[in-house]
Design an enzyme around this catalytic site. Structure first.
Site, short mmCIF file in Angstrom:
data_model
loop_
_atom_site.label_atom_id
_atom_site.label_comp_id
_atom_site.label_asym_id
_atom_site.label_seq_id
_atom_site.Cartn_x
_atom_site.Cartn_y
_atom_site.Cartn_z
N ASP A 151 4.32 -4.68 -7.27
CA ASP A 151 3.63 -3.49 -6.79
C ASP A 151 4.15 -2.22 -7.46
OD1 ASP A 151 5.91 -4.29 -4.98
OD2 ASP A 151 5.60 -2.26 -4.25
N LYS B 143 3.73 12.32 -3.18
CA LYS B 143 4.67 11.36 -2.59
C LYS B 143 5.52 12.06 -1.54
CE LYS B 143 7.93 7.76 -4.03
NZ LYS B 143 8.53 7.09 -5.21
N ASP C 268 8.49 6.41 8.23
CA ASP C 268 8.06 7.75 8.65
C ASP C 268 7.16 8.43 7.63
OD1 ASP C 268 9.82 8.50 6.63
OD2 ASP C 268 11.35 9.28 8.00
N ARG D 31 -1.98 -0.81 -9.84
CA ARG D 31 -0.80 -1.63 -10.08
C ARG D 31 -1.20 -3.10 -10.19
NH1 ARG D 31 3.23 1.50 -6.83
NH2 ARG D 31 2.17 3.40 -6.18
N GLY E 283 0.81 -1.21 0.00
CA GLY E 283 0.00 0.00 0.00
C GLY E 283 0.84 1.26 0.00
N GLY F 279 2.64 3.79 1.46
CA GLY F 279 3.22 4.03 2.77
C GLY F 279 3.64 5.46 3.02
N ARG F 280 3.73 6.24 1.95
CA ARG F 280 4.11 7.65 2.12
C ARG F 280 3.52 8.53 1.02
NH1 ARG F 280 10.47 7.14 0.60
NH2 ARG F 280 10.22 5.76 -1.18
#
Length: 487
Positions: free
Chosen positions: A252, A113, A125, A183, A90, A92-93
């Site tokens: 992905d 992004k 993070d 994707r 997924g 993540g950032r």
């Protein structure tokens, strides 16, 4: 041209529901500021390039403001990473801010992004650092200018936000544009989690929005898969023909539209090396330059497995069997054009393979060879290139075959030949050392080199006065740099 507050949103993916994505607000950057913007990408949204210099531009794409119509979502998907299945990945950032449609009726995803943590950050993070953001910006626009299908990059926003990787760096954001961010891993997620209703919903969404011509056919999912196979065969053929190494071909990171996606430790070849590994984390060379073709087919087989609820195994196998012939046809067509041929001959593949082996053995600069081959008449060009090869006898034998092949081609006149070859053989490519020099300057607060390099790469086939240094061979320290996945 539009102002920023005049964009028209139509958030079709967000309407699929919470099974597909999670609502997340961006985490703003400290003191956001424009590093670089792409007028070409801005034109896709009908935006006036001048708005990039306004304070609100950096605030929007630095996470401080949102359009009222935006619906920021973190998408869920899974995928095979280095051949092993990871059940939940997924965004993540990154956040899909929404879809914008332009005056031509085209829809473009706005994906931010480096926007902070999401439910899929996996202990990360949620940030992106300046160096990786600059690389993605430059690569997206460079590939597009070369005619290689790619996501686009609207801008890079820098900041004072501290981000820890191997050392403390500064956070940044990239605004990525693509017709879709679906994707291979989206289909894998719903297949392996045994959610057939959501998988069907995703399939219908993708068919309706991105493959509408397939809906009218007797087997729409099979027709869609064959189109995905063809697009990826053509994409990877262009990668190989232009010497682009992606570095992280996990499923992905593969787009259902067959566009280059998720730039990480990528590289263009300097000296030709079929086995070049650009990702220093790729110990086994799974994603080496020469492996991109079989890995592309492997990834399509992983997508095929996820589509077995809709398509018979026999039909999927037959479709997968089309990949290599399609790839070879696209690749040979490109290489013929790079060599200056206008018609096909049966022995062209052998001629290309023999040349690449000679280049491999001698460490010949891949891009400059083809550019210089078209600079002069064949006899003169070959004489100038001969000194680049250690095996002079081998090169002489190849050169004789090449001269004979050129003589059989119907193209008339050196001026026409040069024009045709220069139109497909770039003078400027995004070499890693050029990107690194721009990054070093940007990290010191000077963004002019990023912008200059972007301008040069936006016209890769045209000779640009005063830009000779961007067309030179790399220094020894700049050859075959391996780049970390850390970003």
């Amino acid at each position: 041209m539009k102002a920023l507050d005049e964009l028209t949103f139509d958030n079709r993916f967000a309407r699929l529901g919470d099974a597909f994505s999670t609502h997340v607000l961006p985490e703003p950057l400290d003191n956001p500021r424009l590093v670089a913007a792409s007028p070409g990408a801005m034109a896709l949204l009908d935006l006036d390039p001048a708005v990039a210099e306004t304070p609100v531009f950096a605030e929007l794409f630095g996470g401080h403001k949102l359009w009222a119509e935006a619906e920021p979502r973190a998408m869920v998907y899974s995928g095979h990473q280095f051949g092993s299945y990871n059940p939940q990945l997924g965004d993540g950032r990154g956040l899909l801010l929404g879809e914008v449609y332009n005056q031509a009726g085209e829809h473009w995803d706005l994906h931010l992004k480096g926007a902070g943590q999401t439910p899929y950050s996996r202990m990360g993070d949620g940030r992106a650092v300046l160096r990786s953001s600059i690389r993605e910006f430059l690569a997206s626009e460079a590939l597009h200018a070369l005619g290689i299908p790619s996501s686009r990059a609207l801008c890079v926003i820098g900041s004072d936000t501290p981000v820890w990787r191997e050392k403390q760096e500064r956070g940044a954001m990239v605004l990525r544009l693509a017709p879709s961010h679906v994707r291979f891993g989206h289909f894998e997620y719903f297949y392996y989690t045994k959610k057939p209703e959501q998988q069907k919903q995703l399939g219908e969404h993708v068919l309706a929005l991105h493959f509408p011509e397939c809906q009218e056919l007797p087997e729409p999912y099979l027709a869609m898969f064959r189109e995905i196979v063809e697009r990826n065969a053509e994409l990877i053929a262009k990668w190989q023909a232009y010497g682009f190494c992606h570095g992280v071909m996990n499923t992905d990171n593969m787009s259902i539209l067959g566009i280059t996606f998720d730039f990480g430790p990528f590289a263009f070849l300097d000296d030709f090396d079929a086995h070049f590994i650009c990702n220093h984390s790729d110990d086994q060379g799974r994603y080496s330059f020469s492996n991109q073709v079989p890995i592309g087919q492997w990834n399509l087989s992983a997508l095929a497995q996820a589509l077995t609820p809709f398509i018979s195994v026999e039909a999927l196998r037959e479709s997968l069997g089309l990949f290599l012939p399609l790839y070879q046809a696209h690749y040979l067509d490109l290489m013929r054009r790079r060599l200056g041929f206008t018609q096909a001959e049966d022995d062209d593949q052998k001629l290309v393979e023999r040349l690449l082996q000679l280049m491999q053995n001698s460490g010949v600069d891949y891009s400059l060879f083809f550019r210089r081959l078209g600079e002069h008449a064949p006899e003169q060009a070959l004489a100038r290139l001969r000194d680049d090869f250690v095996d002079r006898n081998g090169f002489d034998a190849w050169a004789e075959l090449y001269r004979e092949r050129v003589a059989r081609d119907p193209i008339q006149g050196q001026d026409l030949r040069r024009a045709r070859m220069h139109a497909v053989n770039p003078l400027y490519i995004l070499r890693n050392y050029l990107a690194q020099k721009a990054i070093d300057a940007a990290e010191a607060g000077d963004y002019s080199e990023v912008r200059r390099l972007h301008q040069v790469l936006s016209r890769p086939f045209e000779e640009q006065p005063g830009m000779d240094s961007y067309a030179e061979r790399p220094p020894e320290w700049g050859k075959h740099l391996e780049i970390s996945c850390s970003s």
